[in-house]
Design a protein around this motif. Structure first.
Motif, PDB file in Angstrom:
ATOM      1  N   UNK A   1      49.875  32.049  13.349  1.00 20.74           N
ATOM      2  CA  UNK A   1      48.192  31.749  13.813  1.00 20.74           C
ATOM      3  C   UNK A   1      47.780  31.178  15.122  1.00 20.74           C
ATOM      4  N   UNK A   2      49.684  32.132  16.446  1.00 20.50           N
ATOM      5  CA  UNK A   2      49.708  31.770  17.458  1.00 20.50           C
ATOM      6  C   UNK A   2      48.256  32.377  18.587  1.00 20.50           C
ATOM      7  N   UNK A   3      47.557  34.191  18.236  1.00 19.82           N
ATOM      8  CA  UNK A   3      46.898  34.053  18.656  1.00 19.82           C
ATOM      9  C   UNK A   3      45.471  33.148  18.604  1.00 19.82           C
ATOM     10  N   UNK A   4      44.636  32.674  17.412  1.00 16.70           N
ATOM     11  CA  UNK A   4      44.134  31.982  17.068  1.00 16.70           C
ATOM     12  C   UNK A   4      43.754  31.063  17.915  1.00 16.70           C
ATOM     13  N   UNK A   5      45.443  29.945  18.315  1.00 18.18           N
ATOM     14  CA  UNK A   5      44.997  29.047  18.719  1.00 18.18           C
ATOM     15  C   UNK A   5      44.842  28.859  19.726  1.00 18.18           C
TER      16      UNK A   5
ATOM     17  N   UNK B   1      42.984  32.458  21.819  1.00 15.55           N
ATOM     18  CA  UNK B   1      41.458  32.824  21.148  1.00 15.55           C
ATOM     19  C   UNK B   1      40.117  31.366  21.492  1.00 15.55           C
TER      20      UNK B   1
ATOM     21  N   UNK C   1      31.205  31.451  18.317  1.00 16.76           N
ATOM     22  CA  UNK C   1      30.849  30.528  17.742  1.00 16.76           C
ATOM     23  C   UNK C   1      30.051  29.797  18.121  1.00 16.76           C
TER      24      UNK C   1
ATOM     25  N   UNK D   1      33.877  48.543   8.384  1.00 19.27           N
ATOM     26  CA  UNK D   1      34.138  47.427   8.517  1.00 19.27           C
ATOM     27  C   UNK D   1      35.618  46.702   7.240  1.00 19.27           C
ATOM     28  N   UNK D   2      35.140  45.577   7.593  1.00 21.41           N
ATOM     29  CA  UNK D   2      36.347  44.682   6.638  1.00 21.41           C
ATOM     30  C   UNK D   2      35.535  44.344   5.454  1.00 21.41           C
TER      31      UNK D   2
ATOM     32  N   UNK E   1      28.653  49.207  13.944  1.00 19.42           N
ATOM     33  CA  UNK E   1      28.423  47.834  15.136  1.00 19.42           C
ATOM     34  C   UNK E   1      29.579  46.971  15.911  1.00 19.42           C
ATOM     35  N   UNK E   2      30.520  47.901  16.095  1.00 16.80           N
ATOM     36  CA  UNK E   2      31.215  47.431  17.843  1.00 16.80           C
ATOM     37  C   UNK E   2      30.682  48.502  18.611  1.00 16.80           C
TER      38      UNK E   2
ATOM     39  N   UNK F   1      40.025  41.606  21.950  1.00 11.55           N
ATOM     40  CA  UNK F   1      41.085  42.042  20.449  1.00 11.55           C
ATOM     41  C   UNK F   1      41.203  40.856  20.208  1.00 11.55           C
ATOM     42  N   UNK F   2      41.325  40.686  18.317  1.00 14.19           N
ATOM     43  CA  UNK F   2      41.629  42.282  17.780  1.00 14.19           C
ATOM     44  C   UNK F   2      40.963  42.620  16.938  1.00 14.19           C
ATOM     45  N   UNK F   3      39.017  42.020  17.027  1.00 13.17           N
ATOM     46  CA  UNK F   3      38.251  42.982  16.534  1.00 13.17           C
ATOM     47  C   UNK F   3      38.444  44.164  17.875  1.00 13.17           C
TER      48      UNK F   3
END
Lengths: 154, 597
Positions: free
Chosen positions: B166-170, B173, B181, B308-309, B365-366, B544-546
């Motif tokens: 969760x490092x990147x998200x917290x 990002x 959002x 896509x995912x 879409x990207x 990143x990372x999308x």
């Protein structure tokens, strides 16, 4: 927690972000800036600055490439990379890729430059050589996935 | 333009001629005979991928016969030195175009695709910026752990999130989370209303200020402008909610079936010109839950790397073997396809696969790029594979009649084995569909997880699809649908050409309404999105990372509901922001002539 890797592409960006354009230049510039920082410290002689740069660089290699496992992103995969070190995730484990060769060559070249600027002084040579062996050994293809003496196994 | 009616074709033709810089309408006499070596050179050139591949420094051995057979598709180039991407004043010769029927689809696709490699110093700065963000994140993680980052009441339990995962998200990002959002309180039409928020702790928590910002909407997939609070679609949906209720709360195999959904399936099949269709209540699940029904452990899937995912999840659930080819790279697709077919299933000692499927998207879409459908179909026939085409973004947005990329390339829809799409974008509704032969759809009706277990589409949502689809087909007695399709095409061409004129780097095909504008540095994504908001423009950042690490971008989505004045307003703001933030990375020559709408 809405940032999940793999939404539009690969599920583990660790395998490819080191291969993108500009990484080599950024890496070398970062290394150069750290070295200049050490050189600019007063009372630190040139040989000690080189040894400090080499040791710090190899410590960073050891920690970020060979100790940390998994990825710092939540992923759409069930994270099979959780057990792999960062080095083992590069290029999805394919050996002898350009990225792996570059990351293997940099510690060696840095070691040679350090020997040159320390004039092969034994006091500097021993720690530099030991750190070089420590970071180069796990990069060999024969050591992919191997945990010597179960070090860093879990 | 062969895809449009005569009157709008004339307009585009004049615009095309003007951008040539010579003021003449192309007469097609520029085509000249080429000598054999020149033809060979052109063949080698155009067999290359439509994009200059990003240098990933991978040491992959190239097939030995690459030089001998550069492509299985015969190209018939008529001119040499066709410029890549945007029109150039350096090219004084008139170029043949699709309106004259001279260019083959492959050449035209190549000519219209926009891709430009990142400058080296920008890529280097992006990396250094990311290093800095990661270092600050580590320091933050060591020293500052707010309450929202800790878990309570977890004695005796495993942690919900691994600290490292969760490092990147917290810590990275989170700082620009507000650019991804954003709550809105209106219909996402050509304009929308943002609910303003502020944060006192760099994104850990937000507070509403109580105020709202009315913005021009460049962030929604409202391609045909059917997301509207008024109009025929809204009226019909409201009436359907009153007469049929809000939901069936049951699956199609039980109590969730009725005439409306059967009519929707028949209309969808007729819309695409195939035998039958099946609809689902969720677009993501259309891929994620139907691919496991179609594929098995002895299936081989060849998937584009930018898929896509939902496709990735469906492939993983199916247990099929997945091979990835480089994005829109037909040569790599053929290489992977040939190897897969020749060597068989390695887990079964080289036995042949039960089925081989090529999986591509209509519009990515990207990237804003469009699949090279004629070439994919040629490869599908050569190697006797199936083709699954995900048209989530392209249905409605592509083609002169809005039928998607099969309409755009004038390909028989029956050539594509499985046509997949969603109703969430151009139709302004929700859900997805699969269309194809009756045998396929009947199989899915009995074997699809989404059909047997998921709730069916809600009546007002189905009515929205029905009304918008009939409007596109012209069955409502008006030409609103045709006008919307033309408006979207004109907006797309205009916006892309104006952006190219500004000097920013954009990706994708010139007919794609998804317009990614490259800003590269992670921090610039936040700066652009926030500054655009102060100019009353709502846009979406992607990073990143999308996306790859040094390809942060702002993704503009155009709509038929936009007017030229709205686009000019946005382009003026983008021009100023691009100047202030240094976003004009393009090294191509810029067209000095004004772009005609």
């Amino acid at each position: 927690m809405t940032s999940i890797a793999g939404g539009h592409g690969e599920a583990n960006p660790n395998s490819s972000w080191l291969s993108a354009r500009g990484f080599w230049l950024a890496y070398l510039l970062g290394l150069l800036s750290v070295h200049l920082l050490f050189l600019s410290v007063p009372f630190v002689s040139i040989p000690w600055a080189w040894t400090a740069t080499n040791l710090l660089h190899n410590a960073a290699h050891l920690y970020f490439l060979h100790v940390i496992k998994g990825a710092p992103w939540l992923s759409t995969e069930n994270d099979p990379s959780r057990r792999w070190t960062h080095w083992e995730q590069i290029d999805d484990g394919v050996q002898m890729t350009t990225t792996r060769k570059f990351l293997t060559a940099v510690p060696i070249v840095l070691f040679l430059l350090t020997c040159l600027y320390t004039r092969n002084n034994t006091e500097h040579f021993i720690p530099n050589f030991i750190s070089l062996v420590v970071v180069t050994l796990p990069k060999l293809p024969q050591f992919h996935g191997v945990r010597l003496f179960n070090i860093n196994k879990y | 333009m062969g895809n449009f009616d005569g009157d709008s074709g004339t307009v585009f033709e004049q615009s095309y001629a003007t951008t040539n810089g010579n003021g003449k309408v192309p007469n097609g006499n520029g085509a000249a005979d080429l000598s054999a070596p020149e033809k060979q050179e052109l063949l080698r050139k155009f067999s290359a991928p439509a994009y200059t591949e990003i240098r990933t420094r991978r040491c992959q051995p190239k097939p030995a016969n690459d030089a001998q057979s550069p492509s299985s598709i015969n190209y018939h180039p008529e001119k040499k030195s066709i410029p890549n991407g945007h029109a150039s004043i350096l090219d004084q010769e008139s170029k043949p175009n699709q309106a004259e029927g001279k260019l083959s689809p492959e050449l035209e696709h190549f000519q219209k695709t926009s891709f430009e490699e990142v400058p080296l110093h920008t890529a280097c700065l992006t990396y250094l910026g990311f290093y800095l963000l990661m270092i600050l994140g580590y320091i933050n993680q060591l020293l500052f752990v707010p309450k929202v980052a800790t878990e309570k009441g977890r004695d005796g339990y495993v942690a919900l999130y691994d600290a490292f995962e969760s490092f990147y998200s917290r810590y990275v990002y989170r700082r620009i989370k507000d650019c991804w959002n954003r709550p809105i309180c209106s219909v996402p039409g050509d304009e929308l209303t943002l609910k303003d928020r502020v944060t006192d702790d760099y994104g850990w928590s937000f507070k509403f200020t109580g105020t709202e910002t009315r913005c021009l909407n460049l962030g929604s997939y409202n391609y045909l402008g059917f997301a509207a609070a008024t109009g025929q679609c809204a009226d019909d949906s409201e009436e359907s909610a009153r007469s049929s209720g809000l939901a069936y709360c049951s699956s199609r195999c039980e109590l969730g079936d009725n005439e409306q959904l059967q009519e929707l399936e028949a209309l969808t099949a007729r819309y695409f010109g195939v035998e039958d269709a099946i609809v689902f209540g969720m677009g993501f699940a259309t891929n994620a839950l139907n691919l496991p029904s179609l594929l098995g452990p002895n299936s081989l899937v060849i998937s584009d790397e930018k898929n896509h995912a939902s496709i990735i999840l469906g492939l993983r659930l199916s247990g099929a073997t997945t091979k990835v080819f480089k994005h829109n790279n037909m040569r790599d697709l053929e290489r992977v396809l040939r190897q897969g077919v020749c060597y068989g299933n390695p887990k079964k000692g080289g036995q042949p696969w039960d089925k081989v499927m090529i999986l591509v998207e209509g519009i990515f879409s990207m990237e804003g790029s469009i699949v090279r459908l004629p070439e994919v179909i040629a490869l599908k026939k050569k190697y006797k594979a199936y083709l699954y085409l995900d048209e989530a973004h392209s249905v409605g947005a592509m083609g002169s009649r809005g039928r998607g990329v099969t309409d755009y390339f004038n390909v028989d829809p029956k050539e594509v084995d499985i046509l997949m799409g969603t109703f969430t974008k151009s139709f302004g509704s929700a859900g997805g569909y699969l269309a194809g032969s009756k045998k396929l759809i009947d199989f899915l009706r009995t074997n699809s997880h989404a059909h047997c277990y998921a709730a069916s589409i809600s009546p007002p949502i189905a009515q929205q699809i029905l009304t918008s689809m009939k409007t596109i087909m012209g069955e409502d007695g008006t030409d609103i649908g045709r006008k919307k399709i033309h408006q979207l095409a004109r907006n797309t061409r205009y916006f892309r050409r104006r952006l190219a004129q500004l000097g920013v780097i954009t990706y994708g095909h010139e007919d794609s309404p998804v317009v990614p504008m490259l800003v590269y540095l992670f921090s610039k994504i936040g700066a652009v999105v926030r500054t655009l908001t102060t100019r009353h423009i709502a846009a979406v950042g992607a990073g990143f990372p999308a996306t790859p690490i040094m390809e942060g971008r702002i993704r503009f989505c155009l709509s038929a509901a936009h007017t030229k004045e709205q686009l000019d307003f946005a382009l003026e703001a983008i021009d100023e922001i691009a100047d202030d933030l240094g976003l004009k990375y393009s090294r191509k020559p810029r067209d000095p002539n004004p772009v005609i709408y």
